[in-house]
Write an enzyme that holds these catalytic residues in place. Structure first.
Site, PDB file in Angstrom:
ATOM      1  N   SER A 116       0.813  -1.218   0.000  1.00 45.38           N
ATOM      2  CA  SER A 116       0.000   0.000   0.000  1.00 45.38           C
ATOM      3  C   SER A 116       0.846   1.267   0.000  1.00 45.38           C
ATOM      4  CB  SER A 116      -0.955  -0.036   1.187  1.00 45.38           C
ATOM      5  OG  SER A 116      -1.864   1.006   1.080  1.00 45.38           O
ATOM      6  N   HIS A 117       0.631   2.106   1.002  1.00 40.74           N
ATOM      7  CA  HIS A 117       1.291   3.407   1.053  1.00 40.74           C
ATOM      8  C   HIS A 117       2.686   3.321   1.693  1.00 40.74           C
ATOM      9  CE1 HIS A 117      -0.888   2.423   4.610  1.00 40.74           C
ATOM     10  NE2 HIS A 117       0.022   3.096   5.290  1.00 40.74           N
ATOM     11  N   ASP A 281      -2.605   6.593  -3.293  1.00 38.02           N
ATOM     12  CA  ASP A 281      -1.454   6.003  -2.612  1.00 38.02           C
ATOM     13  C   ASP A 281      -0.726   4.985  -3.491  1.00 38.02           C
ATOM     14  OD1 ASP A 281      -3.396   4.054  -2.592  1.00 38.02           O
ATOM     15  OD2 ASP A 281      -2.743   3.212  -0.690  1.00 38.02           O
ATOM     16  N   ASP A 283      -0.865   1.770  -4.041  1.00 35.91           N
ATOM     17  CA  ASP A 283      -1.615   0.788  -4.831  1.00 35.91           C
ATOM     18  C   ASP A 283      -2.965   1.306  -5.313  1.00 35.91           C
ATOM     19  OD1 ASP A 283      -2.524   0.754  -2.191  1.00 35.91           O
ATOM     20  OD2 ASP A 283      -3.264  -1.288  -2.352  1.00 35.91           O
ATOM     21  N   ASP A 285      -5.673   2.565  -3.801  1.00 40.48           N
ATOM     22  CA  ASP A 285      -6.985   2.435  -3.144  1.00 40.48           C
ATOM     23  C   ASP A 285      -7.324   3.609  -2.228  1.00 40.48           C
ATOM     24  OD1 ASP A 285      -5.157   1.663  -1.236  1.00 40.48           O
ATOM     25  OD2 ASP A 285      -6.015  -0.324  -0.869  1.00 40.48           O
ATOM     26  N   ARG A 286      -6.319   4.343  -1.775  1.00 40.55           N
ATOM     27  CA  ARG A 286      -6.621   5.488  -0.902  1.00 40.55           C
ATOM     28  C   ARG A 286      -6.804   6.767  -1.716  1.00 40.55           C
ATOM     29  NH1 ARG A 286      -3.398   5.068   4.752  1.00 40.55           N
ATOM     30  NH2 ARG A 286      -3.809   2.877   5.122  1.00 40.55           N
ATOM     31  N   SER A 369      -8.870   6.374   7.273  1.00 40.44           N
ATOM     32  CA  SER A 369      -7.527   6.187   6.727  1.00 40.44           C
ATOM     33  C   SER A 369      -7.494   6.450   5.220  1.00 40.44           C
ATOM     34  CB  SER A 369      -7.024   4.782   7.039  1.00 40.44           C
ATOM     35  OG  SER A 369      -7.957   3.813   6.605  1.00 40.44           O
ATOM     36  N   LYS A 380     -11.445  -0.370  -1.532  1.00 39.87           N
ATOM     37  CA  LYS A 380     -11.583   1.071  -1.619  1.00 39.87           C
ATOM     38  C   LYS A 380     -10.939   1.506  -2.924  1.00 39.87           C
ATOM     39  CE  LYS A 380      -7.758   1.728   1.678  1.00 39.87           C
ATOM     40  NZ  LYS A 380      -7.488   0.404   2.262  1.00 39.87           N
TER      41      LYS A 380
HETATM   42  C1  G16 Z   1      -5.364  -0.999   5.121  1.00 43.56           C
HETATM   43  C2  G16 Z   1      -6.760  -1.500   5.039  1.00 43.56           C
HETATM   44  C3  G16 Z   1      -7.712  -0.429   5.478  1.00 43.56           C
HETATM   45  C4  G16 Z   1      -7.342   0.064   6.865  1.00 43.56           C
HETATM   46  C5  G16 Z   1      -5.911   0.512   6.868  1.00 43.56           C
HETATM   47  C6  G16 Z   1      -5.462   0.957   8.241  1.00 43.56           C
HETATM   48  O1  G16 Z   1      -5.213   0.047   4.205  1.00 43.56           O
HETATM   49  O2  G16 Z   1      -7.066  -1.881   3.714  1.00 43.56           O
HETATM   50  O3  G16 Z   1      -8.992  -0.930   5.430  1.00 43.56           O
HETATM   51  O4  G16 Z   1      -8.143   1.125   7.249  1.00 43.56           O
HETATM   52  O5  G16 Z   1      -5.092  -0.545   6.423  1.00 43.56           O
HETATM   53  O6  G16 Z   1      -4.637   0.068   8.818  1.00 43.56           O
HETATM   54  P1  G16 Z   1      -3.907   0.228  10.177  1.00 43.56           P
HETATM   55  O7  G16 Z   1      -4.542   1.343  10.945  1.00 43.56           O
HETATM   56  O8  G16 Z   1      -4.108  -1.107  10.822  1.00 43.56           O
HETATM   57  O9  G16 Z   1      -2.472   0.548   9.874  1.00 43.56           O
HETATM   58  P2  G16 Z   1      -4.108   0.002   3.085  1.00 43.56           P
HETATM   59  O10 G16 Z   1      -4.388   1.187   2.211  1.00 43.56           O
HETATM   60  O11 G16 Z   1      -2.807   0.099   3.850  1.00 43.56           O
HETATM   61  O12 G16 Z   1      -4.288  -1.317   2.422  1.00 43.56           O
END
Ligand code: G16
Length: 547
Positions: A116-117, A281, A283, A285-286, A369, A380
Site C-alpha cells: 500500500s502506502h 497512494d 496501490d 486504493d486510498r 484512513s 476502496k
Molecule cells: C489498510 C486497510 C484499510 C485500513 C488501513 C489501516 O489500508 O485496507 O482498510 O483502514 O489498512 O490500517 P492500520 O490502521 O491497521 O495501519 P491500506 O491502504 O494500507 O491497504
C-alpha cells in the site's frame, strides 16, 4: 510449447507469516529470503486448491520486487496446475483494478503484490494480499487458514520455466496452465466510464468549470490517472503530477495525507489553484481530496458523498445503507439518519465491508484512513472517489470550501484528528493497550480537564451477514460532551508497533464551524495521551504524524 521440469523443493516453515490488517507486509529483505514468499504462496494454494480454482488474477503496485515476485508466484501456480492465470502487463494493477478484474472475469481469487502506502525500494516494504471471488480482501477465516498452513509447511512445488515477458499482451500455455497477460488499466477505465457521466465531465473540463491537480505520488495510479483525466476527460496536460510509476515511488512515501502529499497541498494553497486537488497512494486504493485552500477529511468526504449521492449516476435510484470503520468520525451517521437509511460501524479493515456490500445492505463505505468506495468493486478506490468528487463539484458548480461549509451548516461538524506514534517497541505498546483495556471499567465518570468520561469499552463486531466475530478492535472512550477518543495498534506497519489515537469532537451548527481541527482537538488530545499513559509506556510526548 515450452518444456520444463516441476520440482518439489524442501523448505522450512517460518513462524511470522500472519497477515495484518491488509495482507502480509514485511521489509523487502524478509520476502527475499530463500523460501519465504514461496512458502506463503504454496500455503495459500494449499488452502484454495481444495475449491479447485479455475482462474487467479495476479498484479501489483509496481514497487521493487514486484516482477520477481510475480515470476515466483507463476512458477508455483504452474507447478500446482492452476488452470488459468490472468497477469497484468508490466505487473501493474492497482488494488481496485484487481478487484474489478476478479469480478469481471469471475476469477476465483486474486494475488495483489503491494504494501500500500508504505515506502518502497530495496530497503522499503513489500506485501502480498489475497482477495476472494467477490473481489474483496480475504476474510479472516481464509487468512487464518493460510497462516496455520504456513506454520508447518515443509515443501513447495516449483515449475522451472523461463522468465515471463510481461511487457506485452500475450497468451502462453505452460502444461496445464493458460497464462494470459493483459493491460491492467483499460478495463478499469471502461468501468469508470460506465459509472460516471464522462460527457458531462468532459464538458466541465472544456468550459473550465472544473479543473484538477492529481498527485500520483510516483506510484501505481500515474498511468491510470493519465488515461482517465487526460485522455478520456480532456483535462489539461499539467493536471497529473508525479505520474511515473517508479519501483521506489521516487523515494517518497505515497500516503495521501497532508504530511506526505506536501507538494500537492502547497499548490492547492495558492491563489490560482484548480477546483479540485487529489492524490492516491502506492496501490491506488486510498484518496486525498482538497479544494482550493480546503482540506476535506476522509470522514467528511464520506459524509458529503452520501449527502450528494443522487448526483452520482450509479446511485440515482438511492442508497439503502452505508458503513464506516469504527474510528472514522460519525459525520456520515448524521447524514444517514437524515436520509433514514442504515449506517453500519465495522472494525478497521476494508475486508469487513465485503459481506455488507455483497448482501446489498450498503452501497457506499469509507474509513478515516483515506479510504472511500462503493459497491462497484470490493476494495476502496482512490480514483473512483476523485471522479465522484469531480462529478459533485461539476454538478453543484460550487467551490469545495462552499460545499463543506454548507454541509457543516446543515449537519454540524466532527472536528477530527489522528495521532500516530510510530516505531514504539512492540512489548511497550502491548503493555500500554493491556493497561488501557483493564482501565476501561473504571474510567466512567472520571474528569480530565474539561472532559468527563461518560463510558469506555472495547470495540467488538459481529458480522450481521455470517455472524463471524471480531474481538479487541480498539479501545473507545466517550465523553459527556459527545467527544470520543479511540486507541488501536496499526496492523499494517513493518517496524515495531504504531499506536493510533483517533480524536473526534462534535460541534453543532450554532458554534464555530471554520476552526482548525488540530487546534480544536488539542485539549482532547492531551486528555487522550494522559488516559493511555502514552509517555509512561512509550517515552513519547509528540506523535510522528498528525492527519
Ligand atoms: C489498510 C486497510 C484499510 C485500513 C488501513 C489501516 O489500508 O485496507 O482498510 O483502514 O489498512 O490500517 P492500520 O490502521 O491497521 O495501519 P491500506 O491502504 O494500507 O491497504
Amino acid at each position: 510449447m515450452q518444456e520444463f521440469e516441476v520440482v518439489e523443493v524442501a523448505s522450512k516453515a517460518f513462524s511470522d507469516q500472519k497477515p495484518g490488517t491488509s495482507g502480509l507486509r514485511k521489509k523487502v529483505q524478509v520476502f527475499q529470503q530463500e523460501h519465504y514468499l514461496e512458502n506463503f504462496v504454496q500455503s495459500f494454494l494449499n488452502v484454495v486448491l481444495k475449491d479447485e480454482p479455475r482462474l487467479i488474477v495476479i498484479g501489483g503496485d509496481g514497487r521493487f520486487f514486484n516482477l520477481d515476485a510475480i515470476q515466483t508466484i507463476v512458477e508455483i501456480a504452474v507447478a500446482n496446475e492452476v488452470p488459468q492465470l490472468l497477469i497484468a502487463r508490466d505487473g501493474i494493477l492497482s488494488t481496485p483494478a484487481a478487484s474489478h478484474w476478479i469480478r469481471k472475469y469471475q476469477a476465483d481469487a486474486g494475488i495483489i503484490l503491494s504494501a500500500s502506502h508504505n515506502p518502497a525500494g530495496e530497503n522499503g516494504d513489500f506485501g502480498i494480499k489475497f482477495n476472494g471471488a467477490n473481489g474483496a480482501p480475504a476474510p479472516e477465516a481464509l487468512t487464518t487458514a493460510v497462516f496455520e498452513t504456513s506454520k508447518s509447511i515443509s515443501s513447495y512445488k516449483r515449475a522451472k520455466i523461463e522468465a515471463l515477458d510481461l511487457t506485452h499482451d500475450q497468451d502462453i500455455l505452460l502444461n496445464h496452465t493458460h497464462v494470459v497477460i493483459r493491460d491492467g488499466i483499460e478495463d478499469y477505465v471502461h468501468h469508470m466510464a460506465a459509472l460516471f457521466d464522462f460527457d458531462a465531465l468532459r464538458d466541465g473540463f472544456e468550459s473550465k468549470q472544473i479543473s484538477i491537480l492529481f498527485d500520483a505520488m510516483n506510484a501505481v495510479t500515474g498511468p491510470y490517472a493519465k488515461r482517465l483525466f487526460l485522455d478520456a476527460l480532456g483535462a489539461d496536460e499539467t493536471s497529473v503530477i508525479n505520474a511515473e510509476a517508479k519501483a521506489d515511488f521516487g523515494g517518497g512515501h505515497p500516503d495521501p495525507n497532508l504530511v506526505h502529499a506536501a507538494e500537492l497541498v502547497a499548490q492547492m494553497n495558492t491563489a490560482d489553484a484548480p477546483v479540485l486537488g487529489a492524490a492516491s497512494d502506492g496501490d491506488g486504493d486510498r484518496n486525498l481530496i482538497l479544494g482550493k485552500q480546503q482540506f476535506v477529511s476522509p470522514s467528511d468526504s464520506l459524509a458529503v458523498l452520501l449527502e450528494h449521492h443522487k448526483l452520482l449516476p450509479q446511485f440515482s435510484e438511492g442508497i439503502l445503507g452505508v458503513a464506516r470503520s469504527m474510528p472514522t468520525s460519525t459525520a456520515v451517521d448524521r447524514v444517514a439518519e437524515s436520509l433514514g437509511i442504515d449506517c453500519y460501524e465495522t472494525p478497521t479493515g476494508w475486508k469487513f465491508f465485503g459481506n455488507l456490500l455483497d448482501d446489498k445492505r450498503i452501497q457506499l463505505c469509507g474509513e478515516e484512513s483515506f479510504g472511500t468506495g462503493s459497491d462497484h468493486v470490493r476494495e476502496k478506490d482512490g480514483l473512483w472517489a476523485v471522479l465522484a468528487w469531480l462529478t459533485i463539484v461539476n454538478s453543484l458548480n460550487k467551490p469545495v470550501a462552499q460545499i463543506m461549509s454548507e454541509h457543516w451548516q446543515r449537519f454540524g461538524r466532527s472536528y477530527y484528528c489522528r495521532y500516530d506514534f510510530e516505531g514504539i517497541a512492540s512489548d511497550s505498546a502491548d503493555e500500554m493497550i493491556t493497561a488501557l483495556t483493564k482501565s476501561v471499567t473504571s474510567l466512567a465518570d472520571q474528569t480530565f480537564g474539561n472532559y468527563q468520561v461518560k463510558r469506555a469499552d472495547i470495540f467488538e463486531y459481529t458480522d450481521p451477514v455470517d455472524a463471524s466475530e471480531a474481538k479487541n478492535q480498539g479501545v473507545r472512550v466517550f465523553f459527556t460532551d459527545g467527544s470520543r477518543v479511540v486507541y488501536r495498534l496499526s496492523g499494517t506497519g513493518t517496524v515495531g508497533a504504531t499506536l493510533r489515537v483517533y480524536l473526534e469532537q462534535y460541534q453543532d451548527a450554532s458554534g464555530d464551524l471554520q476552526g482548525d481541527a488540530q487546534v480544536v482537538t488539542q485539549e482532547l488530545a492531551e486528555v487522550a495521551l494522559t488516559i493511555a499513559k502514552v509517555n509512561e509506556f512509550s517515552g513519547r510526548t509528540t506523535p510522528d504524524v498528525i492527519t
